[in-house]
Design an enzyme around this catalytic site. Structure first.
Site, PDB file in Angstrom:
ATOM      1  N   GLU A   1      -2.539  -6.131  45.936  1.00  0.00           N
ATOM      2  CA  GLU A   1      -3.831  -5.610  45.475  1.00  0.00           C
ATOM      3  C   GLU A   1      -4.214  -6.090  44.082  1.00  0.00           C
ATOM      4  O   GLU A   1      -5.365  -5.933  43.672  1.00  0.00           O
ATOM      5  CB  GLU A   1      -3.829  -4.067  45.520  1.00  0.00           C
ATOM      6  CG  GLU A   1      -2.903  -3.369  44.511  1.00  0.00           C
ATOM      7  CD  GLU A   1      -1.463  -3.192  44.990  1.00  0.00           C
ATOM      8  OE1 GLU A   1      -0.991  -4.046  45.769  1.00  0.00           O
ATOM      9  OE2 GLU A   1      -0.807  -2.221  44.582  1.00  0.00           O
TER      10      GLU A   1
ATOM     11  N   SER B   1     -30.209   9.368  32.586  1.00  0.00           N
ATOM     12  CA  SER B   1     -29.735   8.989  31.251  1.00  0.00           C
ATOM     13  C   SER B   1     -30.085   7.545  30.923  1.00  0.00           C
ATOM     14  O   SER B   1     -29.892   7.100  29.806  1.00  0.00           O
ATOM     15  CB  SER B   1     -28.218   9.151  31.190  1.00  0.00           C
ATOM     16  OG  SER B   1     -27.610   8.163  32.000  1.00  0.00           O
ATOM     17  N   GLY B   2     -30.587   6.811  31.912  1.00  0.00           N
ATOM     18  CA  GLY B   2     -30.831   5.382  31.695  1.00  0.00           C
ATOM     19  C   GLY B   2     -29.615   4.555  32.062  1.00  0.00           C
ATOM     20  O   GLY B   2     -29.678   3.344  32.127  1.00  0.00           O
ATOM     21  N   GLY B   3     -28.482   5.215  32.329  1.00  0.00           N
ATOM     22  CA  GLY B   3     -27.278   4.508  32.731  1.00  0.00           C
ATOM     23  C   GLY B   3     -27.316   4.161  34.212  1.00  0.00           C
ATOM     24  O   GLY B   3     -28.214   4.585  34.936  1.00  0.00           O
ATOM     25  N   VAL B   4     -26.322   3.412  34.648  1.00  0.00           N
ATOM     26  CA  VAL B   4     -26.310   2.900  36.022  1.00  0.00           C
ATOM     27  C   VAL B   4     -26.219   4.036  37.052  1.00  0.00           C
ATOM     28  O   VAL B   4     -26.998   4.070  38.003  1.00  0.00           O
ATOM     29  CB  VAL B   4     -25.089   1.955  36.227  1.00  0.00           C
ATOM     30  CG1 VAL B   4     -25.089   1.387  37.638  1.00  0.00           C
ATOM     31  CG2 VAL B   4     -25.093   0.854  35.194  1.00  0.00           C
ATOM     32  N   ASP B   5     -25.296   4.968  36.838  1.00  0.00           N
ATOM     33  CA  ASP B   5     -25.013   5.946  37.892  1.00  0.00           C
ATOM     34  C   ASP B   5     -26.194   6.887  38.146  1.00  0.00           C
ATOM     35  O   ASP B   5     -26.598   7.085  39.286  1.00  0.00           O
ATOM     36  CB  ASP B   5     -23.763   6.767  37.544  1.00  0.00           C
ATOM     37  CG  ASP B   5     -22.577   5.866  37.226  1.00  0.00           C
ATOM     38  OD1 ASP B   5     -22.605   4.696  37.647  1.00  0.00           O
ATOM     39  OD2 ASP B   5     -21.652   6.321  36.540  1.00  0.00           O
ATOM     40  N   SER B   6     -26.739   7.457  37.066  1.00  0.00           N
ATOM     41  CA  SER B   6     -27.842   8.390  37.299  1.00  0.00           C
ATOM     42  C   SER B   6     -29.075   7.640  37.805  1.00  0.00           C
ATOM     43  O   SER B   6     -29.849   8.177  38.600  1.00  0.00           O
ATOM     44  CB  SER B   6     -28.166   9.202  36.041  1.00  0.00           C
ATOM     45  OG  SER B   6     -28.597   8.389  34.984  1.00  0.00           O
ATOM     46  N   SER B   7     -29.241   6.387  37.377  1.00  0.00           N
ATOM     47  CA  SER B   7     -30.397   5.604  37.850  1.00  0.00           C
ATOM     48  C   SER B   7     -30.315   5.356  39.350  1.00  0.00           C
ATOM     49  O   SER B   7     -31.292   5.544  40.081  1.00  0.00           O
ATOM     50  CB  SER B   7     -30.461   4.244  37.146  1.00  0.00           C
ATOM     51  OG  SER B   7     -30.582   4.419  35.765  1.00  0.00           O
TER      52      SER B   7
ATOM     53  N   LYS C   1     -17.591   1.947  40.968  1.00  0.00           N
ATOM     54  CA  LYS C   1     -18.671   1.478  40.086  1.00  0.00           C
ATOM     55  C   LYS C   1     -19.314   0.172  40.586  1.00  0.00           C
ATOM     56  O   LYS C   1     -20.532   0.034  40.593  1.00  0.00           O
ATOM     57  CB  LYS C   1     -18.096   1.252  38.686  1.00  0.00           C
ATOM     58  CG  LYS C   1     -19.137   0.983  37.628  1.00  0.00           C
ATOM     59  CD  LYS C   1     -19.669   2.274  37.095  1.00  0.00           C
ATOM     60  CE  LYS C   1     -20.631   2.087  35.953  1.00  0.00           C
ATOM     61  NZ  LYS C   1     -20.999   3.391  35.401  1.00  0.00           N
TER      62      LYS C   1
ATOM     63  N   CYS D   1       5.508  -2.060  47.932  1.00  0.00           N
ATOM     64  CA  CYS D   1       6.466  -1.701  46.894  1.00  0.00           C
ATOM     65  C   CYS D   1       7.175  -0.380  47.236  1.00  0.00           C
ATOM     66  O   CYS D   1       7.922  -0.324  48.199  1.00  0.00           O
ATOM     67  CB  CYS D   1       5.753  -1.661  45.548  1.00  0.00           C
ATOM     68  SG  CYS D   1       6.905  -1.816  44.187  1.00  0.00           S
ATOM     69  N   TYR D   2       6.925   0.700  46.510  1.00  0.00           N
ATOM     70  CA  TYR D   2       7.559   1.979  46.866  1.00  0.00           C
ATOM     71  C   TYR D   2       7.228   2.344  48.318  1.00  0.00           C
ATOM     72  O   TYR D   2       8.072   2.873  49.049  1.00  0.00           O
ATOM     73  CB  TYR D   2       7.109   3.105  45.928  1.00  0.00           C
ATOM     74  CG  TYR D   2       7.804   4.402  46.256  1.00  0.00           C
ATOM     75  CD1 TYR D   2       9.039   4.695  45.706  1.00  0.00           C
ATOM     76  CD2 TYR D   2       7.246   5.302  47.169  1.00  0.00           C
ATOM     77  CE1 TYR D   2       9.713   5.855  46.052  1.00  0.00           C
ATOM     78  CE2 TYR D   2       7.902   6.459  47.527  1.00  0.00           C
ATOM     79  CZ  TYR D   2       9.136   6.745  46.966  1.00  0.00           C
ATOM     80  OH  TYR D   2       9.807   7.889  47.316  1.00  0.00           O
TER      81      TYR D   2
ATOM     82  N   HIS E   1       2.864  -6.683  44.949  1.00  0.00           N
ATOM     83  CA  HIS E   1       1.574  -5.980  45.003  1.00  0.00           C
ATOM     84  C   HIS E   1       0.444  -6.940  45.396  1.00  0.00           C
ATOM     85  O   HIS E   1      -0.030  -7.700  44.561  1.00  0.00           O
ATOM     86  CB  HIS E   1       1.265  -5.363  43.636  1.00  0.00           C
ATOM     87  CG  HIS E   1       2.122  -4.181  43.315  1.00  0.00           C
ATOM     88  ND1 HIS E   1       1.759  -2.889  43.608  1.00  0.00           N
ATOM     89  CD2 HIS E   1       3.343  -4.099  42.739  1.00  0.00           C
ATOM     90  CE1 HIS E   1       2.708  -2.060  43.228  1.00  0.00           C
ATOM     91  NE2 HIS E   1       3.688  -2.772  42.693  1.00  0.00           N
TER      92      HIS E   1
ATOM     93  N   GLY F   1       4.640   3.287  43.805  1.00  0.00           N
ATOM     94  CA  GLY F   1       4.796   4.528  43.052  1.00  0.00           C
ATOM     95  C   GLY F   1       5.966   4.408  42.106  1.00  0.00           C
ATOM     96  O   GLY F   1       6.799   3.522  42.250  1.00  0.00           O
TER      97      GLY F   1
END
Ligand code: XMP
Length: 518
Positions: free
Chosen positions: A176, A228-234, A374, A84-85, A174, A57
């Site tokens: 990560e 919409s043809g996009g990944v998420d809605s598909s 994602k 870290c923090y 870090h 942080g």
């Protein structure tokens, strides 16, 4: 439903907190990110984590009002990793001392391994030097009781500390970020080795559970989903269809500003292949009509957003309404962000990947992807058998080609741009570059330039090609194609698309540019 092993990440406001969650999920561990001040002890007990991670942080523990973990977490008998923090607040809260005013270390640093612990097992041998990524100003000067040093660097004598009897660990660096080469493995040693997680978070498992959850929520209700043809809605649509079959109807509003063949592909994939009830509404006349004469980018967005809602509502009214509205909301959209000063967390981002669905619709939401990142949505899409062309697709903006045609949008210009864009994408795919690029597209420029073809003079449109790498669209670098590739694409465009006689390549990064031209 079986409960997965879970880790709780307390966020102290680091820019890279989400990366901790992603690294853990990649090793099959379910985890959630909570603002440090939303983690009341009862809530933590109810969540039942197998371990806690404190993120980094921007604050300094040497300042009076800086954030702290709830003191009760040190009485829960749970393993804790402070980064870290997070390391510094843990050290302070357990009786150590942290001081500012030391030389800050930012970026790559080298640590010397001086001891052994479960975190470094099989990775860092005693006496070795290892590369890590640091970003800190303060440092611990007196260790809390029970801790010992496992690795040190010049700027951070307590680069990695451990109290193995209580299962507490702290890193100044870090783990990560990818710039710490063994970082993901160190985190896995914590989650699997120290906390005893088994890696039971898999997409196959998620799919089955998500289907059960959707069935339990929806019952016999009707669901509509804006595709919409996009990944998420598909992915959301196919998942919900697996759960409730024909209770789902998808509405695809075609604004006439999609890429070449995209509408056909949506229909072929969802209606023909997955047998999903799909309404394909060709509203291109309406959209292009209302965009006529409009040149201002924000105006274009507003018109498209408004019409989208109107058409969507019209179609759903024809259906006689529904009980549930499905949305492809993802985890990064719902993680509550913590403010840099550690003040109360307030901002919850809300995002509609279909370009803003009606606020006033009286339907309950079904958001089956809201626990996923994602890359996990893509993995789930593959698990569901959605074709790679959709699952691996670059992001595409809701207003579509309208914001890739600076100036007035017309059907002729959109058709021209579709031709240019599809040659460009075809060449990117043929060169095997598609997956290395975050987003690539063509822009039709509102200028005419002089050229020569055969024996004749041309006076035609110019276009720009754009390709960027990015991780989240917030910052981006232009993609460094080799000149041979660009020459090949330019040659094909000018020869194959009548009306375009000049091709340029946009080499602006973001910032100061944006990815889209409008
Ligand atoms: P910019 O141009 O702001 O784009 O650098 C960042 C990302 O957002 C996408 N984008 C949009 N997506 N509606 C959307 O759904 C919009 O109005 C819009 N504008 C930009 C852009 O394609 C990129 O991925």
């Amino acid at each position: 439903m079986a409960q997965h092993d879970r880790i709780l990440i307390l966020d102290f406001g680091s820019q890279v907190t989400q990366l901790i969650a992603r690294r853990l999920r990649e090793s099959g561990v379910y985890c959630e990110v909570w603002p440090f001040n939303a983690a009341a002890p009862e809530r933590i007990h109810a969540f039942a984590p197998k371990g806690l991670i404190f993120s980094g942080g921007p604050a300094s523990v040497t300042e009076g009002a800086s954030p702290r973990a709830p003191q009760e977490v040190f009485e829960m008998g749970l393993p804790i990793l402070g980064i870290c923090y997070g390391q510094q607040t843990m050290a302070t809260q357990l009786g150590g001392t942290v001081e500012g005013g030391h030389a800050a270390e930012f970026g790559r640093a080298v640590v010397t391994v001086t001891g052994e612990c479960t975190l470094t097992q099989g990775l860092w041998a005693k006496g070795a030097t290892e590369t890590v990524w640091m970003s800190h100003g303060d440092r611990i000067t007196v260790l809390p009781p029970g801790f010992r040093v496992v690795a040190e660097s010049e700027g951070a004598p307590f680069a990695l500390i451990a109290d193995e009897s209580r299962h507490y660990y702290g890193t100044m660096f870090h783990p990560e970020v990818v710039h710490t080469p063994h970082g993901a493995a160190l985190l896995k040693n914590f989650t699997h080795g120290v906390c005893g997680c088994t890696g039971d978070w898999t997409m196959a498992g998620f799919r089955d559970e998500a289907i059960e959850r959707i069935r339990a929520k929806v019952g016999k209700g009707r669901v509509i989903c804006g595709l919409s043809g996009g990944v998420d809605s598909s992915v959301a649509a196919v998942l919900i269809h697996e759960a409730v079959g024909d209770q789902l109807t998808c509405i695809y509003v075609d604004h006439g500003l999609m890429r070449a063949n995209e509408s056909d592909q949506v229909v072929a994939t969802f209606r023909d292949r997955f047998n999903i009830k799909l309404i394909h509404r060709d509203a291109s006349d309406l959209f292009l009509g209302q965009l006529s004469g409009v040149t201002d980018p924000e105006q274009k967005r507003k018109i498209i957003g408004r019409l989208f809602i109107e058409v969507f509502e019209e179609e759903q009214n024809k259906l006689g309404g529904a009980d549930f509205l499905a949305q492809g909301t993802l985890y990064p959209d719902v993680i509550e962000s913590v403010s840099a000063t550690g003040g109360p967390s307030v901002t919850i981002k809300s995002h509609h990947n279909v370009g803003g669905l009606p606020e006033g619709m009286r339907m309950q939401l079904v958001e089956p992807l809201r626990d996923l990142f994602k890359d996990e949505v893509r993995a789930l899409g593959r698990e569901l058998g959605i074709p790679e062309e959709i699952v691996g697709r670059h992001p595409f903006p809701g207003p579509g080609l309208a914001i890739r045609i600076p100036g007035e949008v017309t059907r002729e210009k959109a058709d021209l741009l579709r031709k240019v864009d599809s040659i460009y994408l075809e060449e990117i795919r043929a060169a095997g570059l598609y997956d290395a690029i975050w987003q690539a597209f063509a822009v039709l420029l509102p200028v005419r330039t002089v050229g020569v073809m055969g024996d004749g003079r041309t006076y035609d449109m110019a276009c720009a090609l754009r390709a960027v790498t990015s991780t989240d669209g917030m910052t981006a670098e232009f993609y460094p194609y080799d000149m041979g590739f660009l020459g090949r694409v330019a040659n094909r465009i000018v020869n194959e698309v009548r009306g375009v006689n000049r091709v340029t390549y946009d080499i602006t990064s973001k910032p100061p540019g944006t990815i889209e031209w409008e």
